[in-house]
Design a protein around this motif. Structure first.
Motif, PDB file in Angstrom:
ATOM      1  N   UNK A  22       0.829  -1.197   0.000  1.00 57.08           N
ATOM      2  CA  UNK A  22       0.000   0.000   0.000  1.00 57.08           C
ATOM      3  C   UNK A  22       0.868   1.253   0.000  1.00 57.08           C
ATOM      4  N   UNK A  23       1.960   1.195   0.742  1.00 59.08           N
ATOM      5  CA  UNK A  23       2.881   2.340   0.803  1.00 59.08           C
ATOM      6  C   UNK A  23       3.540   2.573  -0.554  1.00 59.08           C
ATOM      7  N   UNK A  24       3.966   1.506  -1.206  1.00 54.69           N
ATOM      8  CA  UNK A  24       4.587   1.646  -2.530  1.00 54.69           C
ATOM      9  C   UNK A  24       3.600   2.197  -3.550  1.00 54.69           C
ATOM     10  N   UNK A  25       2.332   1.831  -3.411  1.00 55.81           N
ATOM     11  CA  UNK A  25       1.315   2.372  -4.309  1.00 55.81           C
ATOM     12  C   UNK A  25       1.131   3.872  -4.088  1.00 55.81           C
ATOM     13  N   UNK A  26       1.171   4.301  -2.817  1.00 56.16           N
ATOM     14  CA  UNK A  26       1.065   5.727  -2.508  1.00 56.16           C
ATOM     15  C   UNK A  26       2.263   6.490  -3.043  1.00 56.16           C
ATOM     16  N   UNK A  27       3.408   5.802  -3.118  1.00 58.91           N
ATOM     17  CA  UNK A  27       4.633   6.423  -3.641  1.00 58.91           C
ATOM     18  C   UNK A  27       4.700   6.336  -5.166  1.00 58.91           C
ATOM     19  N   UNK A  28       3.614   5.927  -5.779  1.00 59.65           N
ATOM     20  CA  UNK A  28       3.507   5.857  -7.245  1.00 59.65           C
ATOM     21  C   UNK A  28       4.515   4.895  -7.863  1.00 59.65           C
ATOM     22  N   UNK A  29       4.783   3.767  -7.159  1.00 58.12           N
ATOM     23  CA  UNK A  29       5.706   2.771  -7.713  1.00 58.12           C
ATOM     24  C   UNK A  29       5.055   1.934  -8.817  1.00 58.12           C
ATOM     25  N   UNK A  30       3.725   2.030  -8.908  1.00 64.91           N
ATOM     26  CA  UNK A  30       2.984   1.262  -9.914  1.00 64.91           C
ATOM     27  C   UNK A  30       1.880   2.130 -10.487  1.00 64.91           C
ATOM     28  N   UNK A  31       1.713   2.057 -11.807  1.00 67.55           N
ATOM     29  CA  UNK A  31       0.598   2.743 -12.459  1.00 67.55           C
ATOM     30  C   UNK A  31      -0.090   1.778 -13.404  1.00 67.55           C
ATOM     31  N   UNK A  32      -1.390   1.649 -13.236  1.00 68.29           N
ATOM     32  CA  UNK A  32      -2.166   0.807 -14.133  1.00 68.29           C
ATOM     33  C   UNK A  32      -2.609   1.645 -15.324  1.00 68.29           C
ATOM     34  N   UNK A  33      -2.304   1.155 -16.522  1.00 71.95           N
ATOM     35  CA  UNK A  33      -2.695   1.866 -17.736  1.00 71.95           C
ATOM     36  C   UNK A  33      -4.151   1.561 -18.058  1.00 71.95           C
ATOM     37  N   UNK A  34      -4.543   0.288 -17.937  1.00 70.78           N
ATOM     38  CA  UNK A  34      -5.914  -0.111 -18.215  1.00 70.78           C
ATOM     39  C   UNK A  34      -6.037  -1.611 -18.350  1.00 70.78           C
ATOM     40  N   UNK A  35      -7.251  -2.050 -18.636  1.00 67.26           N
ATOM     41  CA  UNK A  35      -7.511  -3.477 -18.787  1.00 67.26           C
ATOM     42  C   UNK A  35      -7.303  -3.937 -20.218  1.00 67.26           C
ATOM     43  N   UNK A  36      -6.726  -5.114 -20.368  1.00 67.10           N
ATOM     44  CA  UNK A  36      -6.536  -5.702 -21.695  1.00 67.10           C
ATOM     45  C   UNK A  36      -7.866  -6.297 -22.144  1.00 67.10           C
ATOM     46  N   UNK A  37      -8.343  -5.873 -23.318  1.00 61.93           N
ATOM     47  CA  UNK A  37      -9.657  -6.319 -23.807  1.00 61.93           C
ATOM     48  C   UNK A  37      -9.568  -7.173 -25.062  1.00 61.93           C
ATOM     49  N   UNK A  38      -8.407  -7.198 -25.703  1.00 65.36           N
ATOM     50  CA  UNK A  38      -8.277  -7.931 -26.967  1.00 65.36           C
ATOM     51  C   UNK A  38      -6.821  -8.296 -27.177  1.00 65.36           C
ATOM     52  N   UNK A  39      -6.557  -9.455 -27.746  1.00 60.96           N
ATOM     53  CA  UNK A  39      -5.179  -9.852 -28.041  1.00 60.96           C
ATOM     54  C   UNK A  39      -5.068 -10.317 -29.483  1.00 60.96           C
ATOM     55  N   UNK A  40      -3.912 -10.075 -30.065  1.00 57.86           N
ATOM     56  CA  UNK A  40      -3.609 -10.522 -31.424  1.00 57.86           C
ATOM     57  C   UNK A  40      -2.244 -11.184 -31.368  1.00 57.86           C
ATOM     58  N   UNK A  41      -2.168 -12.469 -31.641  1.00 55.48           N
ATOM     59  CA  UNK A  41      -0.890 -13.170 -31.559  1.00 55.48           C
ATOM     60  C   UNK A  41      -0.135 -13.043 -32.870  1.00 55.48           C
ATOM     61  N   UNK A  42       1.151 -13.330 -32.817  1.00 55.90           N
ATOM     62  CA  UNK A  42       2.002 -13.187 -33.996  1.00 55.90           C
ATOM     63  C   UNK A  42       1.653 -14.189 -35.090  1.00 55.90           C
TER      64      UNK A  42
END
Length: 202
Positions: free
Chosen positions: A161-181
């Motif tokens: 929780x402390x590391x989250x308050x220190x902005x050690x992690x940022x969630x960009x968003x949820x993955x909704x679709x994948x395209x494989x090689x």
């Protein structure tokens, strides 16, 4: 041919097999092939009348979530997004941390920044050290966050929780679709049996 295959998001041998009528491409591959070649789908098929396929939206593939450097585009069904596509992006995944969920090395994941994150959802996250991660999200009762891979050989990432308050992690968003090689594509709802809900996260 290699450049065309890379821009589409498939392996060059797969494109060669399509060209030689040895493989039948998916709709995803056909749409992106037409875009890369700068032709319409109807002309790609040799038809005089326009084709109506699926209700798709063009999403930019970027080199990093924080830049506007667009490498190319992928087409994604519009119904996988919670509330519009204005805050959507796609990025190429490196490594095999999520191979158990069908997200292979060099796959493209499409991210909806408007999605809220629930336990078990697949997310795109950034660490304070510049790491770009695609993992399963889990929030602990103590307020900590754990990012779990779907490869038993890859480590879990835990943020207090402390590391989250220190902005050690940022969630960009949820993955909704994948395209494989190799040209396969699918909704994350099919992987998890659910889809992210709209709203804020973290």
């Amino acid at each position: 041919m290699k450049e065309v295959a890379f821009r589409i998001g498939i392996a060059p041998p797969y494109l060669s097999q399509i060209e030689n009528n040895k493989r039948t491409p998916s709709v995803y591959v056909l749409v992106n092939l037409a875009v890369v070649l700068g032709v319409s789908l109807d002309s790609l098929f040799g038809f005089d009348e326009p084709l109506k396929i699926l209700d798709a939206v063009k999403i930019p593939v970027v080199d990093h979530p924080d830049t506007n450097n667009i490498l190319h585009f992928v087409y994604v069904p519009v119904n996988v997004f919670v509330s519009g596509t204005e805050r959507a992006l796609a990025i190429r995944v490196k490594g095999d941390d999520m191979i158990g969920s069908g997200i292979l090395n060099n796959s493209i994941v499409v991210v909806d920044k408007n999605s809220s994150i629930e336990n078990g959802c697949i997310v795109l996250a950034l660490s304070a050290y510049g790491d770009v991660m695609v993992r399963h999200f889990y929030r602990g009762v103590d307020g900590s966050v754990e990012l779990r891979p779907s490869n038993i050989n890859s480590p879990c990432m835990r943020f207090t929780k402390r590391e989250l308050k220190e902005k050690r992690l940022r969630l960009v968003g949820g993955v909704v679709w994948t395209c494989s090689e190799i040209g396969k594509y699918r909704s994350v709802a099919n992987i998890l049996g659910k889809r992210p809900k709209g709203g804020d996260f973290l």
